[in-house]
Write an enzyme that holds these catalytic residues in place. Structure first.
Site, PDB file in Angstrom:
ATOM      1  N   HIS A  10       0.769  -1.246   0.022  1.00 17.14           N
ATOM      2  CA  HIS A  10      -0.090   0.015  -0.074  1.00 17.14           C
ATOM      3  C   HIS A  10       1.036   1.129   0.207  1.00 17.14           C
ATOM      4  CE1 HIS A  10       0.842   0.947   4.126  1.00 17.14           C
ATOM      5  NE2 HIS A  10       0.791  -0.350   4.361  1.00 17.14           N
ATOM      6  N   GLY A  11       0.256   2.219  -0.394  1.00 20.15           N
ATOM      7  CA  GLY A  11       0.801   3.607  -0.449  1.00 20.15           C
ATOM      8  C   GLY A  11       1.308   3.983   1.210  1.00 20.15           C
ATOM      9  N   TRP A  15      -0.117   6.799   9.448  1.00 20.13           N
ATOM     10  CA  TRP A  15       0.802   6.445  10.541  1.00 20.13           C
ATOM     11  C   TRP A  15       2.107   6.011  10.047  1.00 20.13           C
ATOM     12  CZ3 TRP A  15      -1.706   3.198  15.149  1.00 20.13           C
ATOM     13  CH2 TRP A  15      -2.754   4.251  15.763  1.00 20.13           C
ATOM     14  N   ASN A  16       2.235   5.632   8.613  1.00 21.18           N
ATOM     15  CA  ASN A  16       3.555   5.760   8.328  1.00 21.18           C
ATOM     16  C   ASN A  16       4.265   7.071   8.304  1.00 21.18           C
ATOM     17  OD1 ASN A  16       2.710   3.423   5.452  1.00 21.18           O
ATOM     18  ND2 ASN A  16       3.659   2.739   7.514  1.00 21.18           N
ATOM     19  N   GLY A  23       0.464  -2.176  12.195  1.00 16.09           N
ATOM     20  CA  GLY A  23      -0.360  -3.408  12.619  1.00 16.09           C
ATOM     21  C   GLY A  23      -1.653  -3.326  11.730  1.00 16.09           C
ATOM     22  N   ARG A  61      -5.866   0.998   3.783  1.00 21.40           N
ATOM     23  CA  ARG A  61      -4.670   1.571   3.341  1.00 21.40           C
ATOM     24  C   ARG A  61      -4.361   0.735   2.120  1.00 21.40           C
ATOM     25  NH1 ARG A  61      -3.215  -0.320   8.553  1.00 21.40           N
ATOM     26  NH2 ARG A  61      -1.162  -1.712   8.413  1.00 21.40           N
ATOM     27  N   GLU A  88      -1.465  -6.752   7.648  1.00 21.42           N
ATOM     28  CA  GLU A  88       0.073  -6.372   7.908  1.00 21.42           C
ATOM     29  C   GLU A  88       0.186  -7.307   9.214  1.00 21.42           C
ATOM     30  OE1 GLU A  88       2.905  -3.792   7.299  1.00 21.42           O
ATOM     31  OE2 GLU A  88       2.919  -5.893   8.409  1.00 21.42           O
ATOM     32  N   LYS A  99       7.583   5.290  16.885  1.00 21.99           N
ATOM     33  CA  LYS A  99       8.853   4.232  16.870  1.00 21.99           C
ATOM     34  C   LYS A  99      10.003   5.051  17.089  1.00 21.99           C
ATOM     35  CE  LYS A  99       7.174   1.399  12.586  1.00 21.99           C
ATOM     36  NZ  LYS A  99       7.316   1.221  11.242  1.00 21.99           N
ATOM     37  N   ARG A 115      11.030  -5.274  15.743  1.00 21.38           N
ATOM     38  CA  ARG A 115      10.651  -5.079  14.268  1.00 21.38           C
ATOM     39  C   ARG A 115      10.998  -6.417  13.345  1.00 21.38           C
ATOM     40  NH1 ARG A 115      12.324  -0.288  11.310  1.00 21.38           N
ATOM     41  NH2 ARG A 115      10.958  -0.953  10.118  1.00 21.38           N
ATOM     42  N   ARG A 116      12.189  -6.747  13.401  1.00 19.44           N
ATOM     43  CA  ARG A 116      12.943  -7.692  12.405  1.00 19.44           C
ATOM     44  C   ARG A 116      13.443  -8.886  12.746  1.00 19.44           C
ATOM     45  NH1 ARG A 116       9.869  -5.064  10.119  1.00 19.44           N
ATOM     46  NH2 ARG A 116      10.387  -3.421   8.372  1.00 19.44           N
ATOM     47  N   HIS A 183       0.641  -5.426   2.569  1.00 18.29           N
ATOM     48  CA  HIS A 183       1.369  -4.823   3.595  1.00 18.29           C
ATOM     49  C   HIS A 183       2.865  -5.109   3.625  1.00 18.29           C
ATOM     50  CE1 HIS A 183      -2.586  -3.417   5.126  1.00 18.29           C
ATOM     51  NE2 HIS A 183      -2.879  -4.471   4.663  1.00 18.29           N
ATOM     52  N   ASN A 185       4.869  -6.315   5.773  1.00 25.06           N
ATOM     53  CA  ASN A 185       5.210  -7.510   6.250  1.00 25.06           C
ATOM     54  C   ASN A 185       4.652  -8.775   5.679  1.00 25.06           C
ATOM     55  OD1 ASN A 185       7.463  -6.829   8.552  1.00 25.06           O
ATOM     56  ND2 ASN A 185       5.799  -5.758   9.070  1.00 25.06           N
TER      57      ASN A 185
HETATM   58  O1  LIG Z   1       2.753  -1.839  10.608  1.00 21.94           O
HETATM   59  C1  LIG Z   1       3.671  -0.916  10.481  1.00 21.94           C
HETATM   60  O2  LIG Z   1       3.933  -0.157  11.697  1.00 21.94           O
HETATM   61  C2  LIG Z   1       4.296  -0.789   9.026  1.00 21.94           C
HETATM   62  O3  LIG Z   1       3.508  -0.858   8.250  1.00 21.94           O
HETATM   63  C3  LIG Z   1       5.413  -1.925   9.172  1.00 21.94           C
HETATM   64  O4  LIG Z   1       6.411  -1.350  10.099  1.00 21.94           O
HETATM   65  P1  LIG Z   1       7.745  -2.028  10.112  1.00 21.94           P
HETATM   66  O5  LIG Z   1       8.302  -1.725   8.768  1.00 21.94           O
HETATM   67  O6  LIG Z   1       8.454  -1.228  11.448  1.00 21.94           O
HETATM   68  O7  LIG Z   1       7.764  -3.722  10.440  1.00 21.94           O
END
Ligand SMILES: O=C(O)[C@H](O)COP(=O)(O)O
Length: 238
Positions: A10-11, A15-16, A23, A61, A88, A99, A115-116, A183, A185
């Site tokens: 999504h664009g 919140w991005n 989420g 979104r 997501e 963040k 996050r990862r 999304h 993730n």
């Molecule tokens: O859900 C979110 O916050 C983003 O779309 C993905 O966040 P991330 O890149 O921190 O996983």
């Protein structure tokens, strides 16, 4: 090449833009994200793409990104399936938090792990939290025990894999041309499955917003190559 599959994150969302964990929270596209969606649709049309069916999540979104892209493709008639399994990743109690503030509070390493990290779940939301999806009309058909209070990427990959096995792959095998608007993730999860990326390695995979990612697959749905289309908003990623 036997099949082509297009993935579209999504664009950029509101919140991005605010750098907040999103989420499953149903936040809308930011103006920039609407422009990205138009650019993605125009890039697909310029490259001659046509589709037989589209899949997306139950979050606006992604749905709105798909609508805009289909409008640019002049394919608003296309069948669209909304599947919660393409949502997501649920970010648990981090949803809504900034963040940067979260990193300041818990440390960069902890936020990086949340996050990862592949199998790491952020703290779960309580069942009385507005971020707990049970009871929301859009999930009425989903067994309560399947609705998450938090998710790791591993959890997200598992539900995306189920959707791939029972829905997406059979459609491709039947020769249908798929567009999947989802999304960061859930698409990282799909890319992990397609390219057989390891649990550690997937940390390095990021998917930009609003740029069509094209996969060319063989008859067994194994990737032959993948590439990003150039859009007005973004040159192809490497
Ligand atoms: O859900 C979110 O916050 C983003 O779309 C993905 O966040 P991330 O890149 O921190 O996983």
């Amino acid at each position: 090449m036997q099949h082509r599959l297009v993935l579209l994150r999504h664009g950029k969302s509101e919140w991005n833009r605010q750098n907040r964990f999103t989420g499953w929270h149903d936040v809308d596209l930011a103006d920039e994200g609407v422009s990205e969606a138009h650019g993605a649709g125009r890039a697909l049309r310029a490259a001659g793409f046509q589709f037989d069916i589209a899949y997306t999540s139950v979050l606006k979104r992604a749905i709105r990104t798909l609508w805009i892209a289909l409008d640019e493709l002049d394919q608003v008639w296309l069948p669209v399936v909304r599947d919660w399994r393409l949502n997501e990743r649920h970010y648990g109690a981090l949803q809504g938090l900034d963040k940067a503030e979260t990193a300041a509070k818990y440390g960069d390493e902890q936020v990086r792990l949340w996050r990862r990290g592949f199998a790491i779940q952020p703290p779960a939301v309580a069942e009385d939290s507005p971020y707990y999806p049970a009871g929301q009309a859009r999930y009425a058909g989903v067994p309560r025990e399947r609705l998450p209070r938090t998710e790791s990427l591993k959890d997200t990959v598992a539900r995306v894999a189920e959707c791939w096995d029972d829905t997406l792959a059979p459609q491709l095998r039947d020769g249908r041309r798929l567009l999947i608007a989802a999304h960061g993730n859930s698409l990282r999860g799909l890319v992990k499955l397609l390219d057989r990326i390891g649990d550690e390695e997937i940390e390095k995979t990021e998917i930009p917003t609003g740029v069509p990612l094209v996969y060319e697959l063989d008859a067994e749905l194994r990737p032959l190559r993948h590439y990003y289309l150039e859009t007005e908003a973004a040159a192809p990623a490497d």
